[in-house]
Structure formats: structure tokens, C-alpha cells
Design a protein around this motif. Structure first.
Motif, PDB file in Angstrom:
ATOM      1  N   ARG A   1       2.178  -0.019   0.007  1.00  0.00           N
ATOM      2  CA  ARG A   1       2.545  -0.595   1.311  1.00  0.00           C
ATOM      3  C   ARG A   1       1.611  -0.102   2.406  1.00  0.00           C
ATOM      4  NH1 ARG A   1       7.680  -0.065  -0.841  1.00  0.00           N
ATOM      5  NH2 ARG A   1       7.984   2.002   0.031  1.00  0.00           N
ATOM      6  N   THR A   2       1.261   1.184   2.363  1.00  0.00           N
ATOM      7  CA  THR A   2       0.350   1.740   3.360  1.00  0.00           C
ATOM      8  C   THR A   2      -0.978   0.994   3.342  1.00  0.00           C
ATOM      9  OG1 THR A   2       1.337   3.933   3.265  1.00  0.00           O
ATOM     10  CG2 THR A   2      -0.931   3.815   4.035  1.00  0.00           C
ATOM     11  N   LEU A   3      -1.515   0.758   2.144  1.00  0.00           N
ATOM     12  CA  LEU A   3      -2.792   0.059   2.034  1.00  0.00           C
ATOM     13  C   LEU A   3      -2.670  -1.384   2.516  1.00  0.00           C
ATOM     14  CD1 LEU A   3      -4.014   1.433  -1.402  1.00  0.00           C
ATOM     15  CD2 LEU A   3      -4.647   2.227   0.889  1.00  0.00           C
ATOM     16  N   LEU A   4      -1.607  -2.061   2.111  1.00  0.00           N
ATOM     17  CA  LEU A   4      -1.401  -3.444   2.565  1.00  0.00           C
ATOM     18  C   LEU A   4      -1.221  -3.502   4.078  1.00  0.00           C
ATOM     19  CD1 LEU A   4       0.948  -4.742  -0.263  1.00  0.00           C
ATOM     20  CD2 LEU A   4      -1.442  -5.382   0.125  1.00  0.00           C
ATOM     21  N   ASN A   5      -0.470  -2.564   4.635  1.00  0.00           N
ATOM     22  CA  ASN A   5      -0.273  -2.522   6.084  1.00  0.00           C
ATOM     23  C   ASN A   5      -1.565  -2.229   6.825  1.00  0.00           C
ATOM     24  OD1 ASN A   5       2.436  -3.115   5.901  1.00  0.00           O
ATOM     25  ND2 ASN A   5       3.092  -0.979   6.003  1.00  0.00           N
ATOM     26  N   GLY A   6      -2.449  -1.467   6.188  1.00  0.00           N
ATOM     27  CA  GLY A   6      -3.741  -1.186   6.798  1.00  0.00           C
ATOM     28  C   GLY A   6      -4.529  -2.454   7.070  1.00  0.00           C
ATOM     29  N   PHE A   7      -4.362  -3.446   6.209  1.00  0.00           N
ATOM     30  CA  PHE A   7      -5.032  -4.728   6.421  1.00  0.00           C
ATOM     31  C   PHE A   7      -4.234  -5.635   7.351  1.00  0.00           C
ATOM     32  CE2 PHE A   7      -7.060  -3.506   2.396  1.00  0.00           C
ATOM     33  CZ  PHE A   7      -8.388  -3.668   2.766  1.00  0.00           C
TER      34      PHE A   7
END
Length: 126
Positions: free
Chosen positions: A43-49
Motif C-alpha cells: 500500500r505504501t508503494l502504491l500510495n507513493g504513486f
């Protein structure tokens, strides 16, 4: 360098010292290098985008129980570092390609390899 290709499929074999692993969006399960990738990390990586790149650069990333300072964030790439380790994330149409580097490795090699894999996958329509 460890490379994680997060996608809905089975574990992929790679050369020694590298790992390509999977992420199933429907079950939120992933595995990386023999250790689980927590759904919160995904989720952190997806939210980063999903966020404004400027906001991602300001806030940084929390991945695999470490805080990383974001040094690049745009529509297709996130680069972050923590002392002498780092994470490089490249987004394609279907996948997140996540590579990590540790002390003694060249971050530029990690970036180049990850970006080229991401570019290849985008050209193939993935």
C-alpha cells in the motif's frame, strides 16, 4: 540487489543474489526474497504513486520496516534511500518492479537495471 516483481502470478526463478517475487492484488499477499512483503508495504508503494510526487518526496517512504528519504518521485518511478541502503520502484501498466540495494552496492546499477526492466515491461504492454 534484490528485485521484486509484484504481480499476480507465481514465483519467478532468477540468478543467484536476485529474487523476483509476486504480489496478488486480490489477496493482498506478497513474498519477497523468502520473507513476506507486508500488505502495508505494498500500500505504501502504491500510495507513493497515487499522491502528488512532491508530497511523496516530502514525506518519504516506509518500506520493510525502514524509513526512507525519497530522492525521486514521478509518475513511473520512486527512488528512496536510508543511509547506505535504498529502494527503487518502477511502475508499469500491470506491475510494480521493486529493487533494493545494500551497503557496498552501486545505487546507479540498481536504478539502471530496474528502469530498463520497467521500460521493457511497458513496451510489452505490461
Amino acid at each position: 540487489m534484490q528485485v521484486y516483481v509484484m504481480m499476480a502470478c507465481h514465483k519467478v526463478k532468477t540468478r543467484p543474489g536476485m529474487a523476483a517475487n509476486t504480489f496478488n492484488p486480490s489477496t493482498q499477499e506478497a513474498e519477497a526474497g523468502g520473507s513476506p512483503v507486508m500488505p502495508s508495504d505494498v500500500r505504501t508503494l502504491l500510495n507513493g504513486f497515487a499522491k502528488n510526487p512532491l508530497l511523496t518526496r516530502r514525506e518519504g517512504l516506509y518500506f520493510k520496516e525502514k524509513d526512507y528519504k525519497c530522492v525521486r518521485a514521478d509518475d513511473y518511478s520512486l527512488y528512496a534511500k536510508n543511509e547506505n541502503t535504498g529502494v527503487v520502484v518502477v511502475k508499469t501498466n500491470m506491475y510494480l518492479v521493486v529493487a533494493t540495494y545494500t551497503a557496498g552496492m552501486y545505487p546507479s546499477v540498481c536504478v539502471e537495471a530496474t528502469e530498463k526492466l520497467g521500460e521493457y515491461l511497458r513496451k510489452k504492454g505490461n
